[in-house]
Scaffold this active site. Structure first.
Site, PDB file in Angstrom:
ATOM      1  N   ASP A 331       0.832  -1.204   0.000  1.00  0.00           N
ATOM      2  CA  ASP A 331       0.000   0.000   0.000  1.00  0.00           C
ATOM      3  C   ASP A 331       0.873   1.263   0.000  1.00  0.00           C
ATOM      4  O   ASP A 331       0.579   2.243  -0.676  1.00  0.00           O
ATOM      5  CB  ASP A 331      -0.879   0.061   1.252  1.00  0.00           C
ATOM      6  CG  ASP A 331      -1.713  -1.183   1.479  1.00  0.00           C
ATOM      7  OD1 ASP A 331      -1.275  -2.273   1.080  1.00  0.00           O
ATOM      8  OD2 ASP A 331      -2.789  -1.057   2.081  1.00  0.00           O
ATOM      9  N   GLU A 471      -6.758 -11.337  -4.321  1.00  0.00           N
ATOM     10  CA  GLU A 471      -6.500 -12.352  -3.289  1.00  0.00           C
ATOM     11  C   GLU A 471      -7.589 -13.417  -3.176  1.00  0.00           C
ATOM     12  O   GLU A 471      -7.509 -14.287  -2.312  1.00  0.00           O
ATOM     13  CB  GLU A 471      -6.277 -11.655  -1.938  1.00  0.00           C
ATOM     14  CG  GLU A 471      -4.993 -10.844  -1.915  1.00  0.00           C
ATOM     15  CD  GLU A 471      -4.854  -9.956  -0.694  1.00  0.00           C
ATOM     16  OE1 GLU A 471      -3.752  -9.439  -0.480  1.00  0.00           O
ATOM     17  OE2 GLU A 471      -5.847  -9.763   0.042  1.00  0.00           O
ATOM     18  N   LYS A 580     -11.164  -9.735  -6.625  1.00  0.00           N
ATOM     19  CA  LYS A 580     -11.328  -8.875  -5.449  1.00  0.00           C
ATOM     20  C   LYS A 580     -11.025  -7.408  -5.760  1.00  0.00           C
ATOM     21  O   LYS A 580     -11.703  -6.505  -5.275  1.00  0.00           O
ATOM     22  CB  LYS A 580     -10.407  -9.362  -4.327  1.00  0.00           C
ATOM     23  CG  LYS A 580     -10.513  -8.588  -3.029  1.00  0.00           C
ATOM     24  CD  LYS A 580      -9.578  -9.176  -1.979  1.00  0.00           C
ATOM     25  CE  LYS A 580      -9.664  -8.428  -0.660  1.00  0.00           C
ATOM     26  NZ  LYS A 580      -8.730  -8.967   0.354  1.00  0.00           N
TER      27      LYS A 580
END
Length: 748
Positions: A331, A471, A580
């Protein structure tokens, strides 16, 4: 740039969400926004202070609560949970980084009490917290204020029923006008010293009480009706990595200096600090005040969380909470760091130095897994080792567990960090960093990929058993994102090896230090050229081998999350094409130059209707690419959702901390998407794609130490160079050179 929150009813459950939204911090200390008059499990966040934890390896410590107060009038507590609330207002001023609270209650004896406070986590003095508050009653009476340092704090864990203790109390003591507490993490690595002093303008009786909860000052005074009484609480905090005999003296000295400075002077100093911050960081969006507010709100929380040094990097949920245990993920590099590279490049360097300082841990991680070079962990804490839990229990007995594979298989983070090093160098031209540190990261991560690949006679070099950004699908072979980023990492190493050989000096010293040879680099080039990229079908890249063979299901691209899926689909996500978050599209965003716009469009159209956006990381890449493709409505919808993701608690977990990656993503949507700004070796390219509402965007950013002031409109770009050397600029296909002090306008 003010955000005002007003509630008619006090709701303890909602208070946890407001706790995150109203957090104040300065990169070192984080104080959540829960009201100081009520109990809470949340104490203080101190960046870089971690301790061992069950399942999570190491987690950020919930340090003693210092902001809390207990107030009694004629023996009755001023309590929002037990008394009638007449008024409840909180105001977060992001321009000044202050939190105001205004409370009016009616006690059981029908007395009306008004309470008003101003909270500051000092921007310049990183160890200082201030709380100024006023109290007024409509009757004469006795006022008692208890101001504690609460040392009996614990961390919330994987279940609400479980709390984890991380601190031992070393000492508590009281002085003439202050109290002091010192605690130590259970692993013995960190000590925290805290001093607090409560000052009254009116003469008051002072006492100190020690208990199992900690130590507290008590002020008692007689008050007259309808008269306002003012108090100031000064708090100083210091942490040390090893026990030091000078910790107490240092903390108390800082407290005394703060008190001698007086509140007014400290407040103005704090406001001045944030005034300078906003000179760089503020974004103006002419024609859309709501979007401007949401974007600046996101930027505010990013800035509050930027670490003060390279001991730790930006964590997934900042200094706002305990989501993801205070760990650092990809991130930081992919979502948050571009903002800092452009606006606070000195801070971006520190966050990349965190990775360099943990390079030996990454080398050990690679060796432990049977690889060469440096393999950065999926989750990282203060020591740089893998901090991802292998399992998380679902029940108290630990009989039911969920297996976590990301730490074992989500290897793309290693290439993501190398990518960020290169991007930082493009933004800054920081040769000292690149030659000494960045080069080593790129070369050692290339070594990892060279050992991670396997050779297949039919396919070339393959990468098996990984997890990409999506994921939902684990243990996949030849992830498009992973293989593409690995190839990019290897080619970066080849590129910078050649640069280092030509440049000599520190560049050459780095090559010698880690013993890089021509033969090794030649093999990297061979692997990069022959690395397998999954097949295309009608121009669409397969996310991983076998993805196209899964059962299909499509979604409304404007929806969010998994709850909209039928139960049967939710139970079998791994067997479907549903993903996702942005995966193929994330790769095409990051490596835009490798694809033509028609190919990007085909992939976007395919994957956007198969993505749940169950991760907050999903919408920013999609929004940016949507803007490139002129899907304005979708891009704007995602931008606004991201800008208000925590203000509206869109994912239902804002209480766990702020979504900092999304905050960085919001800025990138504005910068790379709507403003169409692209950085390359030569200069700055601009191709605006502003939403209909937006008449203009005004911002500042650095490019190679040159500070640019930019006004972007749909049909023109106005640029002024405020400091630094001249910059090459291209907008609407027109070339120009911006010189210091000069303003140019490029028109469509």
């Amino acid at each position: 740039m003010k955000f005002h929150f007003s509630f008619k009813e006090y709701d303890p459950k909602a208070e946890a969400v407001y706790g995150t939204i109203l957090t104040l911090g300065n990169g070192y200390i984080g104080i959540r926004g829960e009201i100081e008059l009520e109990p809470t499990i949340y104490g203080t966040t101190i960046a870089g202070v971690y301790d061992y934890a069950p399942y999570f390896y190491r987690e950020i410590v919930n340090a003693p609560r210092v902001i809390g107060l207990q107030i009694f009038f004629n023996g009755e507590p001023i309590s929002l949970s037990t008394q009638k609330i007449l008024k409840y207002e909180r105001e977060l001023n992001i321009e000044d980084a202050t939190l105001k609270t205004l409370i009016a209650i009616e006690t059981r004896s029908r007395t009306h009490i008004e309470y008003e406070s101003l909270r500051i986590v000092h921007g310049k003095r990183k160890n200082l917290i201030l709380l100024k508050f006023k109290i007024k009653a409509n009757e004469d009476g006795m006022l008692t204020i208890i101001s504690p340092i609460k040392t009996n704090v614990v961390n919330p864990s994987y279940r609400n029923e479980i709390m984890v203790k991380h601190l031992n109390v070393i000492q508590t003591e009281d002085g003439e006008n202050e109290i002091y507490a010192e605690v130590e993490t259970l692993d013995g690595r960190y000590r925290i010293g805290i001093a607090s002093s409560l000052i009254s303008e009116t003469k008051a009786k002072r006492a100190v009480i020690k208990s199992a909860d900690g130590i507290a000052e008590i002020l008692t005074l007689s008050v007259k009706k309808n008269r306002t009484y003012e108090f100031i609480k000064y708090i100083t905090i210091l942490s040390s990595k090893t026990p030091t005999p000078n910790l107490r003296e240092a903390v108390l000295q800082k407290l005394q200096i703060a008190k001698n400075s007086c509140f007014g002077r400290l407040y103005e100093e704090h406001r001045g600090y944030w005034k300078e911050i906003w000179k760089r960081a503020k974004i103006e969006i002419e024609g859309d005040k709501n979007a401007e507010n949401g974007l600046n709100f996101s930027i505010f929380h990013l800035i509050q969380s930027m670490p003060i040094d390279s001991r730790i990097s930006l964590t997934a949920r900042g200094i706002h909470g305990f989501g993801y245990r205070g760990h650092v993920f990809w991130d930081t590099e992919i979502y948050a760091l571009p903002f800092f590279m452009a606006v606070f490049p000195e801070k971006a360097r520190e966050m990349l130095m965190y990775r360099y300082n943990n390079l030996n841990a990454a080398r050990e991680n690679a060796k432990l897994n049977g690889y060469n070079g440096a393999q950065f962990p999926w989750e990282s804490a203060d020591d740089g080792y893998e901090a991802t839990p292998s399992v998380i229990p679902l029940d108290m007995m630990g009989k039911k567990v969920v297996k976590i594979y990301t730490g074992e298989e989500e290897h793309h983070i290693t290439a993501d960090i190398a990518y960020a090093v290169e991007l930082y160098y493009k933004f800054t031209g920081d040769e000292e960093f690149m030659s000494r540190y960045g080069l080593e990261i790129i070369l050692e991560t290339a070594r990892f990929w060279a050992s991670r690949v396997e050779y297949d006679e039919k396919k070339g070099y393959v990468i098996k058993k990984v997890i990409g950004p999506d994921e939902y699908h684990e243990h996949v072979d030849n992830s498009f994102f992973t293989n593409l980023m690995a190839r990019y990492n290897l080619l970066l190493a080849v590129k910078y090896f050649k640069i280092a050989r030509r440049s000599g000096g520190e560049w050459a010293k780095t090559l010698k230090r880690i013993n890089i040879t021509e033969e090794e680099v030649q093999r990297w080039l061979e692997i990069a050229e022959k690395i397998h990229i999954p097949r295309q079908k009608n121009g669409v890249f397969e996310e991983f081998e076998g993805y196209f063979d899964l059962s299909d299901y499509t979604l409304d691209p404007y929806g969010l999350g998994e709850k909209r899926l039928p139960k049967e689909i939710r139970r079998n996500l791994r067997k479907t094409k549903i993903i996702k978050q942005a995966d193929v599209i994330a790769a095409q965003y990051l490596l835009k130059d490798q694809f033509d716009l028609e190919t990007i469009k085909k992939n976007f159209d395919y994957y956007i209707i198969r993505t749940t956006h169950a991760s907050s990381l999903s919408m920013p890449p999609y929004a940016i690419v949507a803007s490139w493709l002129d899907y304005e409505d979708l891009a704007y919808d995602y931008f606004m959702k991201c800008a208000f993701i925590d203000l509206h608690n869109l994912y239902g977990n804002t209480q766990d901390g702020f979504h900092l990656a999304t905050a960085g993503g919001v800025w990138q949507i504005m910068f790379r998407g709507f403003c169409g700004i692209n950085i390359n070796d030569e200069g700055v390219e601009i191709n605006p794609k502003l939403p209909k509402k937006w008449k203009a965007v005004r911002l500042r950013f650095f490019f190679k130490r040159a500070l640019l002031n930019l006004e972007v409109r749909k049909d023109s770009v106005r640029v002024k160079l405020l400091e630094g050397r001249e910059v090459k600029m291209q907008a609407f296909g027109r070339d120009a050179v911006v010189k210091r002090g000069k303003e140019i306008i490029l028109r469509k």
